[in-house]
Design an enzyme around this catalytic site. Structure first.
Site, short mmCIF file in Angstrom:
data_model
loop_
_atom_site.label_atom_id
_atom_site.label_comp_id
_atom_site.label_asym_id
_atom_site.label_seq_id
_atom_site.Cartn_x
_atom_site.Cartn_y
_atom_site.Cartn_z
N ARG A 119 51.76 26.76 -24.96
CA ARG A 119 50.97 27.90 -25.40
C ARG A 119 49.78 28.07 -24.46
NH1 ARG A 119 54.77 29.16 -27.87
NH2 ARG A 119 55.00 29.71 -30.06
N GLU B 183 49.61 37.49 -24.54
CA GLU B 183 50.91 37.90 -24.01
C GLU B 183 51.45 39.13 -24.75
OE1 GLU B 183 52.30 33.32 -22.91
OE2 GLU B 183 53.30 34.41 -24.52
N HIS C 115 56.73 33.61 -19.63
CA HIS C 115 57.16 33.00 -20.89
C HIS C 115 58.69 33.02 -21.02
CE1 HIS C 115 55.51 31.99 -25.13
NE2 HIS C 115 56.67 31.39 -24.93
#
Length: 313
Positions: free
Chosen positions: A230, A259, A280
């Protein structure tokens, strides 16, 4: 009794999502961004399927019919768990699906950074090789993987999987975790003795910015920091400064604090040879996404059958 199921960000799962084996009404949306849209789309829903759509307290309070939030991910920090519990909403997540894809991404970042693959490839595209007086050049330092030390912060299933791969490459591992288990070292040892550190802990108030200026000062000058967990686990401003000043050797990130970074992000915007940022996707091999999609519907079917699985407290 028919159940209404709404998938709020179907676009985020590139896999076949089968229909549940009970009577239902199924609706899906590619993406959902605003709290107003969340409430409007879930107002008649019994079951919400989400990946990264935030389910905050004020949103949940407007959804009295909701009974299950099935998260298509392992991390559930996007859901206000206290409010969900007060309303009797069950939360489920995905577990054990990324046993290959995340470790392979971590090792890929490790190789790319230790061997300076990206900056050398970019320099060739710029024409630097054409101008070289020798058959090769040494603009960026290259380090071996074998014989180096990998610190693993968070020694659960993913951490252990990465550790096995690292040992197979001839690396020494230094595992750290808050949950006692055999073979762990303390956090200080990881910081001071690792040639690279990879992070695999959840984002909580206790872990937010667990890597910042103080921690970077303790790391080796050539050390790498890899984060596929994260973005909020690392102070991004402090990391950028540490990279620019040479306080640490490099960083490979698959996550950032916000994000997608629609308003920009200092790591995404930085043009540094010792920084790699991917969007990601460490979790997103085709194989892993199908396992995730199947488990997502397993969780829904088990809940409706009265045997909820992968429940998050």
């Amino acid at each position: 009794m028919s159940r209404k199921i709404v998938f709020l960000d179907r676009e985020s799962v590139d896999a076949n999502v089968r229909r549940p084996n009970f009577e239902h009404d199924y609706v899906e949306y590619d993406s959902t961004w605003t709290s107003e849209d969340i409430v409007e789309r879930l107002k008649d829903a019994d079951i919400a399927l989400i990946n990264k759509v935030p389910m905050r307290a004020e949103t949940l309070k407007q959804l009295p019919k909701l009974k299950l939030i099935a998260v298509a991910a392992t991390g559930t920090d996007i859901v206000d768990k206290k409010q969900a519990k007060e309303q009797g909403i069950t939360i489920s997540n995905i577990r054990g699906y990324a046993f290959n894809t995340v470790p392979e991404h971590v090792i890929g970042l490790l190789f790319s950074l230790r061997r300076a693959i990206v900056p050398y490839a970019n320099s060739v595209k710029r024409g630097d090789w054409n101008k070289s007086s020798q058959f090769c050049y040494f603009d960026y330092p290259i380090y071996d993987i074998a014989g180096s030390t990998l610190g693993i912060v968070g020694y659960g299933a993913l951490g252990k999987s990465i550790g096995k791969r690292a040992e197979a490459l001839g690396m020494k591992i230094l595992p750290y975790d808050v949950f006692p288990q055999e073979g762990l070292v303390d956090f200080e040892t990881v910081l001071t003795q690792s040639d690279a550190i990879t992070i695999h802990v959840p984002l909580t108030p206790d872990t937010k910015n667990m890597f910042g200026a103080e921690q970077f000062k303790k790391m080796k000058k050539h050390a790498l920091l890899i984060n596929t967990a994260r973005g909020g686990l690392v102070d991004e401003a402090a990391l950028l400064e540490a990279l620019k000043s040479g306080e640490i050797g490099g960083a490979g990130f698959d996550v950032v604090a916000q994000e997608p970074p629609k308003d920009g992000n200092i790591l995404c915007d930085a043009d540094l040879p010792n920084l790699i940022v991917t969007p990601h996707v460490a979790w997103a091999s085709k194989e892993a996404m199908q396992i995730l999609a199947d488990q997502l519907i397993d969780n829904v079917e088990n809940f409706v059958a009265g045997k909820p699985s992968n429940v998050v407290e």
